[in-house]
Design a protein around this motif. Structure first.
Motif, mmCIF file in Angstrom:
data_model
loop_
_atom_site.group_PDB
_atom_site.id
_atom_site.type_symbol
_atom_site.label_atom_id
_atom_site.label_comp_id
_atom_site.label_asym_id
_atom_site.label_seq_id
_atom_site.Cartn_x
_atom_site.Cartn_y
_atom_site.Cartn_z
ATOM 1 N N ARG A 281 75.110 4.005 18.188
ATOM 2 C CA ARG A 281 74.961 5.416 17.820
ATOM 3 C C ARG A 281 75.433 5.654 16.393
ATOM 4 O O ARG A 281 74.828 6.433 15.644
ATOM 5 C CB ARG A 281 75.740 6.296 18.800
ATOM 6 N N GLN A 282 76.510 4.981 16.011
ATOM 7 C CA GLN A 282 77.021 5.122 14.647
ATOM 8 C C GLN A 282 76.002 4.606 13.631
ATOM 9 O O GLN A 282 75.787 5.220 12.581
ATOM 10 C CB GLN A 282 78.347 4.376 14.504
ATOM 11 N N ARG B 271 66.681 5.432 16.078
ATOM 12 C CA ARG B 271 66.884 5.547 17.525
ATOM 13 C C ARG B 271 66.260 6.829 18.049
ATOM 14 O O ARG B 271 66.350 7.890 17.419
ATOM 15 C CB ARG B 271 68.384 5.530 17.830
ATOM 16 N N ALA C 97 72.804 4.503 14.073
ATOM 17 C CA ALA C 97 71.703 5.466 14.056
ATOM 18 C C ALA C 97 72.052 6.678 13.207
ATOM 19 O O ALA C 97 71.204 7.193 12.457
ATOM 20 C CB ALA C 97 71.364 5.890 15.488
ATOM 21 N N ASP C 98 73.300 7.145 13.283
ATOM 22 C CA ASP C 98 73.735 8.261 12.442
ATOM 23 C C ASP C 98 73.683 7.871 10.964
ATOM 24 O O ASP C 98 73.259 8.667 10.103
ATOM 25 C CB ASP C 98 75.156 8.686 12.818
ATOM 26 N N THR C 99 74.140 6.660 10.655
ATOM 27 C CA THR C 99 74.098 6.180 9.271
ATOM 28 C C THR C 99 72.664 6.107 8.770
ATOM 29 O O THR C 99 72.375 6.460 7.618
ATOM 30 C CB THR C 99 74.754 4.792 9.169
ATOM 31 N N THR C 100 71.762 5.680 9.625
ATOM 32 C CA THR C 100 70.350 5.572 9.236
ATOM 33 C C THR C 100 69.752 6.940 8.982
ATOM 34 O O THR C 100 68.978 7.123 8.021
ATOM 35 C CB THR C 100 69.564 4.831 10.328
ATOM 36 N N ARG C 101 70.084 7.931 9.805
ATOM 37 C CA ARG C 101 69.585 9.290 9.557
ATOM 38 C C ARG C 101 70.099 9.818 8.218
ATOM 39 O O ARG C 101 69.360 10.471 7.473
ATOM 40 C CB ARG C 101 70.009 10.216 10.701
ATOM 41 N N TYR C 102 71.343 9.527 7.905
ATOM 42 C CA TYR C 102 71.905 9.916 6.606
ATOM 43 C C TYR C 102 71.115 9.249 5.474
ATOM 44 O O TYR C 102 70.759 9.899 4.485
ATOM 45 C CB TYR C 102 73.374 9.521 6.545
#
Length: 978
Positions: free
Chosen positions: A227-228, A289, A230-235
């Motif tokens: 999940r982390q 994700r 995925a958050d980094t990728t969205r950023y």
């Protein structure tokens, strides 16, 4: 009576065996594996539980040890690579290779022995200490060690931080009604597995990103890690272009700096009702994700450099799951992941719940989406429908390619693979390409060349050029025809029934067509025989149309003929009236029985196979009257549905006589199929005020002895030469082999070189003469060696006003051999002789090589430094490159022979060559005192070869033996006849 009774008993036994009821074994795996990143190895323990549901007593079992395919050059994989002339693996060092060792094999605590197949060390046979009875269970305890190879096919490691564990563990071989299937690993040829559960724990560095078949099991830490990411990728995706570039640099640097191989994690995956397990791990991956479609999880592991261009991949997966779920059957797995990685076995490879993709992406094309949806779609045709992919590649690849076609047409229409407007700055000048056009082009070319094969072969029986075209393209086109014949409603009802019956089982081709027969109520043996078991094809034509007014109605009789070889294939015929009504009937294949239509209005269109759903090489003769014609002013991807005329401007600068040449080029038809394909070129020379032109007409015939015969007629008046020519090119090749290739060509030519100021006077003279030429070529190639041979016999004849009368023979041969990964040698020989005294200078034997005396090849100029044998070479003939000076005594002759050795000794050294030759001024007059030699270097840059004949033994007056000289050759293979 006793003999009859025995025979009857044997017959009953044979019939009962042939009709053995369906059964399916189970194989359950529990594995604990550790990855060693620096050593590129893994080790682990496997508990393999095997349940015998067959009616047979088993005294032995088989295991796949697939990574042993990468162990040495004697495995079936290595041999197949050699057959396909792929040398990467053959010349790889031991560190680049892989293996799988069984360090312990136990049953009930006792050590078992096993034996390997004589010709396949990736298949292990285990003799059991006791029979495995029907209904019994066997549990093997296996310790194993494996090594990742460099990526030569599917499994492998790359860049030091990435691992693709595919076909990597000791795997139970399938036992079914046909017996055991210990099929070795191949690059061309896929797999067959028993369904079961996989309970797999993998220990690896804690910073590595991993995904696999199955779901994480009770692993809160790893779930938080993903999940982390995925958050980094969205950023990352929300950054602008410059910041994304800097992020990528920092991300990779930080991951490598923070990597501590002593800090590990154990990730636990669990999957049910699957027949294989694959996992992928890497250090730098970002993760896209998404949870969609009834809770299906998609992880997209992507390299940072590609993450932005791959941002829509989760949406591609969602669309695929939705489309296949609607058309085929519901998706039963909880996950559908995609991984970016290296792959040599195509652009993507499928595994249950996860796929690896290796192709790049551009904004103007949909190929990434096509490959993603194709590989995700294999979760149906491979995953849930677990057919034997080695026995029938069609049943997964062909069926899946057909659904792929329907997917792309559903979401993007007919021209669904490209958007050339984006490539050409918004200009609509190039027609887009669709999946149907791609299928048609690939398979149509094979049918046109008569090098196609039937669909009923095993994967290993196809040569490389046919494997994909037949199983993917022909397979999809066959189902397109079946959908047309059954109607879409019935066809897709049958597809859903096939899925419902065989989900989680091992269907065969017979099961597929049997289901279609039951659902449709139609007998399909004739269809299967024509499409699946043969190389037959269709070519429908409207033979004739008769119209007759009957009261208020117009009676239309339509006669249809099938000029192809699949005579029993019916086809739809429609009539479109002036009022817009469309009437359709099915033609039953009888050319003597017309279809009768009645309409109130006159017909505007009458066409057989109007939706082009039944494959034909040529759809232009499907309509009554003339085919549709399109005119374009930019080269197009060849069309199979319309007659295309391409019109382009023409410009060339000829520096000695004409200066600027201004004009146009035009061609019509399909240059791939060569069905009445014609070209034209005309220009006006600004200096001489003279026109020039060139016209060609080519048609392909299929005659009994050759694969095909291309007949070409040519007329031109260019560079002061007029020529008329008629050419017959015959091609011979076995359908199931890429080599040998054989050619036998004939030519009739009338030549009139009426103006010689376009040419080098030392090479050409005014002449008018006729020619009859026979030429034969033979080519054979393996991975390590190749051989080519050519002969040309040419008879020159007098025409009115000339005295030409000669016979010329040329023989060429070339033998090439690879000595190591980066070294090779080529030995070439040439002999030629001319009998007779009256022949044009341009037909002489030139030491420097062929000069293209009759405009059959592309050259930059016929005069000056770019003329043949000056600084430009055609790389044919004697090829004594340093002897292009007309003052040299070995410039031309009537009899010549040459022998050349070319060597690439080492990776970091240039290509070196040395040649010796003899050239005589009399027919068959070669003498010892006429020998000469040269030596030099060769360099290749893209399509340009630079040749430096640094030393010549017999220089022209004023020349030195050792000097800097150069020539170049430009390989331009695409030619439409201009």
């Amino acid at each position: 009576m006793r003999l009859k009774a025995i025979c009857f008993s044997l017959l009953i036994f044979t019939m009962s065996f042939a009709q053995k009821p369906y059964f399916q074994q189970e194989a359950h795996y529990k594995m604990d594996v550790t990855l060693n990143v620096p050593a590129k190895t893994y080790s682990g323990h496997e508990r393999l539980t095997y349940i015998n549901h067959s009616p047979d007593t088993l005294t032995y079992v088989w295991l796949h040890l697939y990574p042993n395919a990468y162990r040495d050059n004697n495995t079936p994989f290595a041999r197949q690579q050699m057959e396909q002339r792929i040398s990467r693996f053959y010349f790889s060092d031991s560190d680049a290779r892989g293996y799988l060792k069984l360090t312990a094999l136990r049953l009930n605590g006792k050590q078992l022995s096993y034996s390997l197949k004589n010709d396949a060390i990736d298949e292990a046979k285990i003799d059991l200490p006791f029979p495995l009875l029907p209904g019994d269970t066997l549990t093997l305890e296996i310790d194993f060690e494996g090594k990742f190879p460099r990526v030569f096919s599917r499994m492998g490691t790359w860049d030091g931080y990435y691992f693709a564990a595919t076909q990597w563990y000791p795997k139970m071989v399938v036992y079914d009604r046909q017996g055991w299937h210990p099929d070795s690993y191949l690059d061309l040829g896929e797999f067959y597995g028993e369904y079961g559960t996989f309970d797999v724990k993998i220990t690896l560095p804690e910073l590595f990103v991993i995904d696999a078949t199955g779901m994480l099991k009770d692993d809160v830490a790893e779930e938080a890690f993903m999940r982390q990411l995925a958050d980094t990728t969205r950023y990352f995706l929300n950054l602008d272009k410059a910041d994304r570039k800097q992020f990528i640099k920092n991300w990779k640097h930080d991951r490598e700096r923070q990597l501590d191989l002593s800090k590990t994690k154990t990730v636990h995956f669990y999957a049910e009702n699957v027949h294989d397990f694959a996992c992928f791990a890497g250090l730098h991956y970002l993760v896209l994700r998404k949870i969609h479609n009834r809770g299906v999880l998609t992880n997209v592991l992507v390299h940072p450099e590609s993450a932005y261009n791959w941002r829509y991949v989760p949406d591609y997966v969602k669309k695929t799951v939705s489309f296949y779920g609607k058309m085929v059957g519901p998706y039963q797995y909880p996950k559908a992941s995609v991984v970016q990685g290296q792959l040599r076995a195509g652009g993507g490879m499928e595994y249950p719940m996860i796929t690896i993709i290796s192709i790049p992406h551009s904004d103007w094309e949909n190929f990434l989406e096509m490959v993603v949806m194709h590989e995700v779609g294999h979760n149906w045709f491979m995953g849930m429908l677990g057919s034997d992919e080695r026995a029938s590649t069609f049943l997964d690849e062909g069926v899946n390619s057909f659904v792929e076609l329907k997917y792309l047409e559903h979401y993007y229409g007919k021209y669904n693979l490209t958007n050339f407007k984006k490539l050409f700055f918004g200009l609509d000048i190039l027609r887009d390409l669709g999946d149907w056009q791609l299928l048609q082009m690939a398979y149509g070319t094979k049918v046109s060349e008569r090098t196609d094969l039937p669909l009923n072969l095993r994967a290993e029986e196809y040569n490389r050029s046919n494997y994909g075209v037949i199983n993917y393209q022909k397979g999809a086109l066959m189902l397109l025809a079946l959908e047309e014949y059954l109607t879409p409603r019935v066809f897709w009802k049958g597809m859903r029934e096939y899925f419902a019956r065989w989900n989680g089982k091992h269907p065969t081709v017979n099961d597929f067509f049997h289901t279609m027969e039951e659902v449709s109520g139609k007998e399909l043996d004739w269809f299967v025989e024509g499409w699946y078991h043969s190389t037959r094809y269709c070519d429908f034509v409207i033979k004739s149309v008769k119209k007759k007014r009957e009261g208020d109605s117009l009676k239309i009789e339509v006669w249809v003929k099938n000029k192809g070889t699949m005579k029993d294939m019916p086809a739809p015929v429609w009539v479109v009236s002036a009022s817009g009504d469309t009437l359709q009937k099915w033609w039953n294949g009888n050319p003597e029985q017309p279809l009768v239509f009645k309409t109130k209005d006159k017909p505007l269109e009458i066409e057989v196979n109007p939706r082009h759903s039944i494959f034909e090489m040529n759809y232009l003769n499907n309509q009554a009257g003339l085919p549709p014609v399109e005119i374009h002013f930019f080269p197009q991807i060849p069309s199979f549905e319309t007659y295309e005329v391409i019109i382009l401007p023409y410009y060339w600068y000829e520096s000695f006589v004409d200066n600027h040449r201004l004009g146009g080029m035009i061609w019509g038809g399909n240059p791939i199929l060569k069905q009445w394909f014609w070209t034209g070129k005309a220009y006006y020379a600004t200096k001489t005020k003279r026109p020039g032109y060139r016209l060609t007409l080519t048609n392909r015939f299929h005659l009994p002895l050759s694969n095909y015969t291309d007949v070409k007629a040519e007329w031109f008046d260019v560079d002061g030469m007029r020529k008329k020519g008629l050419y017959f090119s015959n091609y011979f090749q076995r359908r199931d082999k890429d080599y040998p290739k054989k050619y036998l060509n004939f030519a009739l030519e009338e030549v009139d070189l009426y103006r010689d100021d376009y040419y080098e006077s030392s090479m050409f003279q005014k002449a008018r003469y006729g020619l009859i030429t026979m030429e034969g070529k033979y080519l054979i190639a393996t991975m390590l060696k190749s051989l080519s041979a050519m002969f040309r016999l040419q008879k020159g004849m007098q025409l009115a006003g000339s005295k030409t009368n000669y016979l010329k023979l040329e023989i060429e041969g070339s033998w090439w051999a690879r000595m190591s990964k980066n070294s090779w040698l080529r030995l070439e020989g040439y002999f030629a002789n001319i009998w007779g005294t009256n022949y044009p200078r341009q037909e002489s034997i030139f030491a420097g090589g062929e000069i293209d005396p009759r405009h059959q090849k592309f050259v930059f100029s016929r005069r000056g430094s770019l003329a043949p044998n000056r600084h430009y070479t055609l790389e044919q003939g004697m090829k004594m490159y340093g002897y292009g000076d007309p003052d040299n005594r070995y410039f031309l002759g009537k009899s010549g022979a040459a022998l050349s050795l070319t060597v690439k000794p080492w990776k970091y050294l240039p290509v070196m060559y040395g040649s010796g030759a003899a050239l005589g001024q009399k027919s068959m007059g070669l003498k010892r005192n006429q020998l000469f030699a040269e030596a030099g270097l060769k360099f290749n840059v893209a399509s340009i070869e630079m040749i430096l004949p640094l030393y010549i033994s017999d220089p022209a007056p004023g020349e030195k033996h050792l000097a800097f000289r150069f020539l170049f050759n430009y390989s331009f293979r695409l030619s439409f006849g201009f």
